[in-house]
Scaffold this motif. Structure first.
Motif, PDB file in Angstrom:
ATOM      1  N   ALA A  96      55.679  17.972 -37.933  1.00  0.00           N
ATOM      2  CA  ALA A  96      54.369  17.843 -38.175  1.00  0.00           C
ATOM      3  C   ALA A  96      53.818  16.746 -37.160  1.00  0.00           C
ATOM      4  CB  ALA A  96      54.324  17.598 -39.801  1.00  0.00           C
ATOM      5  N   ARG A  97      54.550  15.502 -37.385  1.00  0.00           N
ATOM      6  CA  ARG A  97      54.078  14.533 -36.506  1.00  0.00           C
ATOM      7  C   ARG A  97      54.129  15.015 -35.055  1.00  0.00           C
ATOM      8  NH1 ARG A  97      57.731  11.705 -39.390  1.00  0.00           N
ATOM      9  NH2 ARG A  97      59.065  11.024 -37.719  1.00  0.00           N
ATOM     10  N   PHE A  98      54.949  15.729 -34.683  1.00  0.00           N
ATOM     11  CA  PHE A  98      54.949  16.053 -33.365  1.00  0.00           C
ATOM     12  C   PHE A  98      53.759  16.941 -33.060  1.00  0.00           C
ATOM     13  CE2 PHE A  98      55.770  20.100 -30.712  1.00  0.00           C
ATOM     14  CZ  PHE A  98      55.722  19.588 -29.493  1.00  0.00           C
ATOM     15  N   ARG A  99      53.725  17.904 -33.827  1.00  0.00           N
ATOM     16  CA  ARG A  99      52.355  18.692 -33.574  1.00  0.00           C
ATOM     17  C   ARG A  99      51.133  18.024 -33.767  1.00  0.00           C
ATOM     18  NH1 ARG A  99      54.726  23.727 -37.211  1.00  0.00           N
ATOM     19  NH2 ARG A  99      55.140  25.017 -35.263  1.00  0.00           N
ATOM     20  N   ARG A 100      50.836  16.859 -34.338  1.00  0.00           N
ATOM     21  CA  ARG A 100      49.801  16.218 -34.410  1.00  0.00           C
ATOM     22  C   ARG A 100      49.455  15.393 -33.158  1.00  0.00           C
ATOM     23  NH1 ARG A 100      49.511  11.142 -35.803  1.00  0.00           N
ATOM     24  NH2 ARG A 100      51.495  11.068 -37.120  1.00  0.00           N
ATOM     25  N   LEU A 101      50.518  14.748 -32.597  1.00  0.00           N
ATOM     26  CA  LEU A 101      50.418  14.000 -31.457  1.00  0.00           C
ATOM     27  C   LEU A 101      50.288  14.831 -30.251  1.00  0.00           C
ATOM     28  CD1 LEU A 101      53.493  11.562 -32.212  1.00  0.00           C
ATOM     29  CD2 LEU A 101      51.043  10.856 -31.905  1.00  0.00           C
ATOM     30  N   ALA A 102      50.862  16.031 -30.210  1.00  0.00           N
ATOM     31  CA  ALA A 102      50.604  16.901 -29.144  1.00  0.00           C
ATOM     32  C   ALA A 102      49.498  17.541 -28.962  1.00  0.00           C
ATOM     33  CB  ALA A 102      51.668  18.150 -29.147  1.00  0.00           C
ATOM     34  N   ALA A 103      48.737  17.853 -30.219  1.00  0.00           N
ATOM     35  CA  ALA A 103      47.334  18.171 -30.398  1.00  0.00           C
ATOM     36  C   ALA A 103      46.231  16.837 -29.722  1.00  0.00           C
ATOM     37  CB  ALA A 103      46.966  18.617 -31.614  1.00  0.00           C
ATOM     38  N   ARG A 104      46.775  15.862 -30.407  1.00  0.00           N
ATOM     39  CA  ARG A 104      45.961  14.421 -29.813  1.00  0.00           C
ATOM     40  C   ARG A 104      45.982  14.412 -28.487  1.00  0.00           C
ATOM     41  NH1 ARG A 104      47.430   8.986 -32.431  1.00  0.00           N
ATOM     42  NH2 ARG A 104      48.009   8.185 -30.126  1.00  0.00           N
ATOM     43  N   LEU A 120      43.705  14.604 -22.824  1.00  0.00           N
ATOM     44  CA  LEU A 120      43.917  14.954 -21.248  1.00  0.00           C
ATOM     45  C   LEU A 120      42.552  15.915 -21.113  1.00  0.00           C
ATOM     46  CD1 LEU A 120      45.765  15.421 -18.742  1.00  0.00           C
ATOM     47  CD2 LEU A 120      47.009  17.621 -19.981  1.00  0.00           C
ATOM     48  N   ALA A 121      42.322  16.787 -22.178  1.00  0.00           N
ATOM     49  CA  ALA A 121      41.000  17.734 -21.735  1.00  0.00           C
ATOM     50  C   ALA A 121      39.612  16.762 -21.790  1.00  0.00           C
ATOM     51  CB  ALA A 121      40.886  18.632 -23.038  1.00  0.00           C
ATOM     52  N   ALA A 122      39.665  15.673 -22.444  1.00  0.00           N
ATOM     53  CA  ALA A 122      38.455  14.672 -22.393  1.00  0.00           C
ATOM     54  C   ALA A 122      38.520  14.069 -21.142  1.00  0.00           C
ATOM     55  CB  ALA A 122      38.649  14.016 -23.690  1.00  0.00           C
ATOM     56  N   GLY A 123      39.618  14.033 -20.333  1.00  0.00           N
ATOM     57  CA  GLY A 123      39.604  13.340 -18.961  1.00  0.00           C
ATOM     58  C   GLY A 123      40.092  11.951 -19.022  1.00  0.00           C
ATOM     59  N   PHE A 124      41.201  11.689 -20.145  1.00  0.00           N
ATOM     60  CA  PHE A 124      41.854  10.341 -20.452  1.00  0.00           C
ATOM     61  C   PHE A 124      43.309  10.398 -20.104  1.00  0.00           C
ATOM     62  CE2 PHE A 124      38.028  10.137 -23.086  1.00  0.00           C
ATOM     63  CZ  PHE A 124      37.332   9.195 -22.467  1.00  0.00           C
ATOM     64  N   PRO A 125      43.826  10.803 -18.880  1.00  0.00           N
ATOM     65  CA  PRO A 125      45.265  11.070 -18.781  1.00  0.00           C
ATOM     66  C   PRO A 125      46.118   9.806 -18.929  1.00  0.00           C
ATOM     67  CG  PRO A 125      44.178  11.048 -16.633  1.00  0.00           C
ATOM     68  CD  PRO A 125      42.979  10.970 -17.609  1.00  0.00           C
ATOM     69  N   ASP A 126      45.464   8.827 -18.792  1.00  0.00           N
ATOM     70  CA  ASP A 126      46.174   7.469 -19.321  1.00  0.00           C
ATOM     71  C   ASP A 126      46.491   7.476 -20.582  1.00  0.00           C
ATOM     72  OD1 ASP A 126      43.433   7.302 -19.489  1.00  0.00           O
ATOM     73  OD2 ASP A 126      43.400   5.179 -19.404  1.00  0.00           O
ATOM     74  N   LEU A 127      45.507   7.815 -21.676  1.00  0.00           N
ATOM     75  CA  LEU A 127      46.117   7.787 -22.997  1.00  0.00           C
ATOM     76  C   LEU A 127      46.822   9.121 -23.408  1.00  0.00           C
ATOM     77  CD1 LEU A 127      42.571   7.247 -24.678  1.00  0.00           C
ATOM     78  CD2 LEU A 127      44.239   5.496 -24.148  1.00  0.00           C
ATOM     79  N   ALA A 128      46.607  10.135 -22.704  1.00  0.00           N
ATOM     80  CA  ALA A 128      47.505  11.421 -22.879  1.00  0.00           C
ATOM     81  C   ALA A 128      48.761  11.215 -22.560  1.00  0.00           C
ATOM     82  CB  ALA A 128      46.702  12.500 -22.069  1.00  0.00           C
ATOM     83  N   VAL A 129      49.215  10.696 -21.404  1.00  0.00           N
ATOM     84  CA  VAL A 129      50.430  10.648 -20.948  1.00  0.00           C
ATOM     85  C   VAL A 129      51.297   9.750 -21.978  1.00  0.00           C
ATOM     86  CG1 VAL A 129      50.395   8.405 -19.654  1.00  0.00           C
ATOM     87  CG2 VAL A 129      52.009  10.242 -19.016  1.00  0.00           C
ATOM     88  N   ASP A 130      50.737   8.831 -22.601  1.00  0.00           N
ATOM     89  CA  ASP A 130      51.530   8.013 -23.584  1.00  0.00           C
ATOM     90  C   ASP A 130      51.605   8.653 -24.938  1.00  0.00           C
ATOM     91  OD1 ASP A 130      51.881   5.957 -21.962  1.00  0.00           O
ATOM     92  OD2 ASP A 130      50.062   4.771 -22.343  1.00  0.00           O
ATOM     93  N   THR A 131      50.452   9.364 -25.287  1.00  0.00           N
ATOM     94  CA  THR A 131      50.486  10.402 -26.508  1.00  0.00           C
ATOM     95  C   THR A 131      51.605  11.227 -26.488  1.00  0.00           C
ATOM     96  OG1 THR A 131      48.221   9.703 -26.941  1.00  0.00           O
ATOM     97  CG2 THR A 131      49.147  11.384 -28.134  1.00  0.00           C
TER      98      THR A 131
END
Length: 261
Positions: free
Chosen positions: A105-113, A118-129
């Motif tokens: 469940a934690r994996f799914r929550r983090l993957a969705a976040r 990424l879709a919002a244009g923040f690859p620097d945040l997405a890559v860590d999440t």
């Protein structure tokens, strides 16, 4: 606090230790309930999941014994979790549990976040999440149960989600100009899933940005061959257009380049 780990061999751990989980029937019963948290699971469905069409006459009694063992497990000293309990329903059982105590469940929550970042244009945040979500995986889903011959559809579903999260992580990395860092890992993944076009696309782009045009084209031909052999299909138009773009050295392929240290 008790944590339930499905992304690898089944584990139930407290702050002090991993708890003993009993035999295959008890572990499989717990694993199935964890894959269906907070839902009533009919006894007949558990029996089908554990034995298929070859359930022994004593199967329902064996499930009852497994449930009793799981309840004892949840009462272990140091294993207290607010609200976690295995309840008996009119026709089955329901594991009441905080989803954040289950690694899947934690994996799914983090993957969705991460996908949202990424879709919002923040690859620097997405890559860590997304890296955090992938780090939860220790092996394939319930690897110990899979070794006994259990192949529930939820195993394949979670593995598909893992691969999608990996692809999103690579997308974020490529947007950040990390193609040199990603090439070796992408080559290994492309060998493991040779018909996965998104992996091929990422590998082709990473190789091209590293100045390895001929290898990018080889990667395309390798995937095309695999698709024809396995599915009888040519690559999608998108992948074919990427091949042409590489042949034509289109500037748009270069993306962001790594900054000097």
């Amino acid at each position: 606090m008790m944590l339930f780990n499905l992304l690898g061999p089944l584990e139930v751990v407290t702050a002090e230790r991993a708890l003993p989980l009993g035999g295959v029937i008890q572990r499989a019963t717990l694993g199935y309930l964890l894959l269906n948290p907070n839902k009533v699971v009919a006894t007949s469905r558990l029996v089908k999941a554990l034995w298929g069409d070859d359930a022994p006459m004593t199967s329902r009694k064996m499930v009852q014994n497994a449930v009793s063992g799981i309840r004892r497990l949840l009462e272990e000293p140091g294993a207290e979790v607010l609200g976690t309990r295995l309840a008996t329903a009119p026709y089955g059982y329901q594991l009441h549990i905080d989803p954040d105590t289950v690694d899947a469940a934690r994996f799914r929550r983090l993957a969705a976040r991460g996908r949202g970042e990424l879709a919002a244009g923040f690859p620097d945040l997405a890559v860590d999440t997304l890296a955090e979500s992938l780090d939860l995986w220790r092996d394939s889903v319930l690897a110990d149960l899979a070794e006994t011959g259990i192949t529930w559809p939820s195993f394949a579903q979670l593995e598909r989600e893992r691969l999608a999260a990996y692809e999103d992580w690579v997308t974020a990395g490529l947007e950040l100009g990390r193609h040199h860092e990603l090439v070796a890992d992408l080559e290994e993944m492309a060998a493991a899933v040779p018909t996965r076009e998104r992996i091929c696309r990422h590998l082709m782009v990473a190789l091209y940005r590293c100045g390895r045009q001929s290898e990018a084209l080889v990667a395309y031909r390798r995937t095309r061959h695999a698709l024809v052999e396995v599915h009888g299909l040519d690559p999608t138009r998108e992948l074919q257009e990427l091949e042409r773009a590489i042949l034509n050295h289109e500037p748009s392929l270069l993306g962001r380049q790594p900054q000097p240290a």
